[in-house]
Design a protein around this motif. Sequence first.
Motif: not given
Length: 211
Positions: A83-95, A68-76
């Motif tokens: 909060e949910q302690g999801i271990e198999n999830l990573r996130l990128l703020t790129v196009d 998700e390229r929008d940093k303001n949205v990525m916060i959510r």
Amino acid sequence: MRMRNKPWAEDYLLSHSDIVSIDLSRKGEIQSWFNKSQPIHIEVGSGMGRFITEMAKMNPHINYIGIERDKNVMIRIVEKAVEQGIENLRLLTVDAEHLTDIFGEGEVDRVYLNFSDPWPKTRHAKRRLTHANYLSIYKAILKSDGEIHFKTDNQQLFEFSIESMSQFGMKLKNINLNLHENEPEDNIKTEYEEKFSNKGFRINRLEASFN
């Protein structure tokens, strides 16, 4: 998806650099970011994050990356993951146009495109995430048997995508013009999907591969 600008957004994301990156350079080594080496599924345009977080919880044997390229949205999304302690999830703020700078050849098993911006004006067609320019990017990072799973409520975008993928030589399957008429049990509704399906919009879905 756009939200009000949060001046503190980048600092917040940097404070959670274990799960989110605003400048990742690990081409061909993305597995090292996870605790386990597992198949990689990515969602291009994760919005508020319901789909990617629910998929990760349902499938602990798969590593997920929300883009998700929008940093303001990525916060959510970060908030949900923490909060949910999801271990198999990573996130990128790129196009999406920079995916080949991040993923190596054949490093990804599946790409999800959920309710992408339709860019309805003809002059903006190249910005659509199912345009040939983007399909060539997905082809470069997907395994030979990898797939693209695409959902949209926009009929014109769906028709454009079928034509674009077909002209690219892709194989299409499971084309569904009304997904919620006989909704699969494993369908995860995005926030956008739920909102517009409740208003009576039909949801279109397809799966595509380059093999």
